[in-house]
Design a protein around this motif. Structure first.
Motif, PDB file in Angstrom:
ATOM      1  N   LEU A  23       8.707   8.571 -23.831  1.00 27.64           N
ATOM      2  CA  LEU A  23       8.880   8.956 -25.224  1.00 27.64           C
ATOM      3  C   LEU A  23       7.579   8.686 -25.954  1.00 27.64           C
ATOM      4  CD1 LEU A  23      10.638   9.977 -27.520  1.00 27.64           C
ATOM      5  CD2 LEU A  23      11.469   7.632 -27.823  1.00 27.64           C
ATOM      6  N   VAL A  24       6.981   9.738 -26.494  1.00 32.54           N
ATOM      7  CA  VAL A  24       5.712   9.644 -27.194  1.00 32.54           C
ATOM      8  C   VAL A  24       5.977   9.849 -28.679  1.00 32.54           C
ATOM      9  CG1 VAL A  24       3.404  10.618 -27.461  1.00 32.54           C
ATOM     10  CG2 VAL A  24       4.491  10.579 -25.193  1.00 32.54           C
ATOM     11  N   ALA A  25       5.753   8.805 -29.466  1.00 32.98           N
ATOM     12  CA  ALA A  25       5.838   8.906 -30.922  1.00 32.98           C
ATOM     13  C   ALA A  25       4.412   9.066 -31.436  1.00 32.98           C
ATOM     14  CB  ALA A  25       6.485   7.670 -31.517  1.00 32.98           C
ATOM     15  N   VAL A  26       4.183  10.139 -32.186  1.00 35.86           N
ATOM     16  CA  VAL A  26       2.851  10.426 -32.696  1.00 35.86           C
ATOM     17  C   VAL A  26       2.778   9.991 -34.160  1.00 35.86           C
ATOM     18  CG1 VAL A  26       1.146  12.223 -33.145  1.00 35.86           C
ATOM     19  CG2 VAL A  26       2.610  12.375 -31.115  1.00 35.86           C
ATOM     20  N   PHE A  27       1.784   9.198 -34.481  1.00 33.24           N
ATOM     21  CA  PHE A  27       1.461   8.657 -35.789  1.00 33.24           C
ATOM     22  C   PHE A  27       2.290   7.402 -36.078  1.00 33.24           C
ATOM     23  CE2 PHE A  27       0.517  13.304 -36.922  1.00 33.24           C
ATOM     24  CZ  PHE A  27      -0.811  13.199 -36.570  1.00 33.24           C
ATOM     25  N   GLU A  50      -1.751   7.214 -31.841  1.00 36.77           N
ATOM     26  CA  GLU A  50      -2.296   7.038 -33.187  1.00 36.77           C
ATOM     27  C   GLU A  50      -3.796   7.300 -33.119  1.00 36.77           C
ATOM     28  OE1 GLU A  50      -3.336   6.954 -36.614  1.00 36.77           O
ATOM     29  OE2 GLU A  50      -1.194   6.535 -36.489  1.00 36.77           O
ATOM     30  N   PRO A  51      -4.220   8.508 -33.554  1.00 36.05           N
ATOM     31  CA  PRO A  51      -5.643   8.835 -33.478  1.00 36.05           C
ATOM     32  C   PRO A  51      -6.491   8.069 -34.489  1.00 36.05           C
ATOM     33  CG  PRO A  51      -4.413  10.655 -34.414  1.00 36.05           C
ATOM     34  CD  PRO A  51      -3.412   9.623 -34.007  1.00 36.05           C
ATOM     35  N   GLY A  52      -5.866   7.503 -35.503  1.00 30.97           N
ATOM     36  CA  GLY A  52      -6.603   6.732 -36.500  1.00 30.97           C
ATOM     37  C   GLY A  52      -6.513   5.251 -36.199  1.00 30.97           C
ATOM     38  N   ASP A  53      -6.690   4.454 -37.237  1.00 33.73           N
ATOM     39  CA  ASP A  53      -6.663   3.007 -37.040  1.00 33.73           C
ATOM     40  C   ASP A  53      -5.428   2.357 -37.650  1.00 33.73           C
ATOM     41  OD1 ASP A  53      -7.277   3.335 -39.686  1.00 33.73           O
ATOM     42  OD2 ASP A  53      -9.091   2.119 -39.660  1.00 33.73           O
ATOM     43  N   ARG A  54      -4.403   3.129 -37.920  1.00 35.36           N
ATOM     44  CA  ARG A  54      -3.183   2.598 -38.528  1.00 35.36           C
ATOM     45  C   ARG A  54      -2.417   1.760 -37.514  1.00 35.36           C
ATOM     46  NH1 ARG A  54      -0.994   7.561 -42.282  1.00 35.36           N
ATOM     47  NH2 ARG A  54      -3.022   8.052 -43.144  1.00 35.36           N
ATOM     48  N   ASP A  55      -1.744   0.762 -38.031  1.00 32.88           N
ATOM     49  CA  ASP A  55      -0.935  -0.101 -37.195  1.00 32.88           C
ATOM     50  C   ASP A  55       0.499  -0.054 -37.712  1.00 32.88           C
ATOM     51  OD1 ASP A  55      -0.489  -1.750 -35.073  1.00 32.88           O
ATOM     52  OD2 ASP A  55      -1.396  -3.527 -35.964  1.00 32.88           O
ATOM     53  N   VAL A  56       1.428  -0.497 -36.893  1.00 32.09           N
ATOM     54  CA  VAL A  56       2.829  -0.525 -37.284  1.00 32.09           C
ATOM     55  C   VAL A  56       3.475  -1.730 -36.625  1.00 32.09           C
ATOM     56  CG1 VAL A  56       3.558   1.009 -35.407  1.00 32.09           C
ATOM     57  CG2 VAL A  56       4.953   0.852 -37.458  1.00 32.09           C
ATOM     58  N   ALA A  68      -4.425  10.128 -28.039  1.00 27.23           N
ATOM     59  CA  ALA A  68      -4.069  11.536 -27.841  1.00 27.23           C
ATOM     60  C   ALA A  68      -2.817  11.608 -26.976  1.00 27.23           C
ATOM     61  CB  ALA A  68      -5.214  12.293 -27.169  1.00 27.23           C
ATOM     62  N   VAL A  69      -2.078  12.694 -27.107  1.00 23.59           N
ATOM     63  CA  VAL A  69      -0.854  12.895 -26.325  1.00 23.59           C
ATOM     64  C   VAL A  69      -1.220  13.012 -24.848  1.00 23.59           C
ATOM     65  CG1 VAL A  69       1.068  14.484 -25.894  1.00 23.59           C
ATOM     66  CG2 VAL A  69       0.362  13.984 -28.248  1.00 23.59           C
ATOM     67  N   PRO A  70      -0.547  12.235 -23.997  1.00 20.20           N
ATOM     68  CA  PRO A  70      -0.860  12.285 -22.563  1.00 20.20           C
ATOM     69  C   PRO A  70      -0.286  13.545 -21.917  1.00 20.20           C
ATOM     70  CG  PRO A  70       0.978  10.803 -22.930  1.00 20.20           C
ATOM     71  CD  PRO A  70       0.494  11.245 -24.290  1.00 20.20           C
ATOM     72  N   ALA A  71      -0.925  13.996 -20.854  1.00 13.78           N
ATOM     73  CA  ALA A  71      -0.412  15.122 -20.077  1.00 13.78           C
ATOM     74  C   ALA A  71       0.633  14.558 -19.121  1.00 13.78           C
ATOM     75  CB  ALA A  71      -1.545  15.800 -19.312  1.00 13.78           C
ATOM     76  N   VAL A  90      -3.654  17.445 -33.300  1.00 17.02           N
ATOM     77  CA  VAL A  90      -2.795  16.698 -32.380  1.00 17.02           C
ATOM     78  C   VAL A  90      -1.777  17.634 -31.726  1.00 17.02           C
ATOM     79  CG1 VAL A  90      -0.990  14.933 -32.259  1.00 17.02           C
ATOM     80  CG2 VAL A  90      -3.118  14.458 -33.475  1.00 17.02           C
ATOM     81  N   LEU A  91      -1.161  18.500 -32.518  1.00 19.22           N
ATOM     82  CA  LEU A  91      -0.180  19.435 -31.947  1.00 19.22           C
ATOM     83  C   LEU A  91      -0.842  20.452 -31.021  1.00 19.22           C
ATOM     84  CD1 LEU A  91       2.307  20.106 -34.866  1.00 19.22           C
ATOM     85  CD2 LEU A  91       2.816  19.079 -32.644  1.00 19.22           C
TER      86      LEU A  91
END
Length: 169
Positions: A23-27, A50-56, A68-71, A90-91
């Motif tokens: 499961l890939v959650a983007v952003f 997360e392509p930026g530097d945001r954290d969660v 980046a989204v993995p293949a 990203v999409l």
């Protein structure tokens, strides 16, 4: 009488482990964290892109962080924020991978911003149509965890060849 294997699972008997779900959650967002926590409980390997530097806060243990989204052919990709400047790129890059499923959260009453963003990048309409929107089950979500439950329920239904929703309706 034949025992229903699902009944045993409901009573705590371990089901066969699922090893091919990603499961890939983007952003990074509260929805992404809730989605990955619940996904891990359902046997998904959690990945945050997360392509930026945001954290969660609140990511499950073992979450892989990427830019980046993995293949990954067994991946379900969920874009958790449709207001990010990087949305189109990203999409576009996710559509170029072998991922199983790509979806974008957003209000179904408005055209998604991904349509114009992908068109501006030269992505053909047939590829844009591979992005699912809206996603999840219509449960009237009002909180990040509810959005995550709705989304994960929709993904599980899709993986299992089901429409989702109550059986008595």
């Amino acid at each position: 009488m034949t025992a229903d294997p699902n009944c045993g699972v409901a009573h705590g008997d371990a089901a066969d482990p699922v090893t091919d779900r990603v499961l890939v959650a983007v952003f990074a967002s509260p929805v992404a964290a809730a989605l990955l926590r619940l996904g891990a409980e359902c046997g998904y390997a959690p990945v945050l892109v997360e392509p930026g530097d945001r954290d969660v806060d609140g990511l499950p243990a073992g979450t892989t962080r990427l830019t980046a989204v993995p293949a990954e052919p067994h991946a379900d990709v969920v874009v958790c924020d449709h207001h990010r400047d990087e949305l189109g790129e990203v999409l576009r890059d996710a559509l170029a991978t072998s991922t199983r499923w790509i979806g974008l959260m957003g209000n179904p009453r408005h055209e998604g911003p991904h349509v114009a963003a992908l068109a501006a990048l030269g992505v053909p309409p047939a590829e844009v149509a591979r992005v699912h929107r809206p996603i999840g089950l219509d449960i009237g979500s009002r909180a990040p965890a509810e959005i995550a439950v709705s989304t994960l329920a929709g993904l599980l239904a899709d993986r299992n060849g089901r429409a989702g929703g109550f059986l008595d309706r």
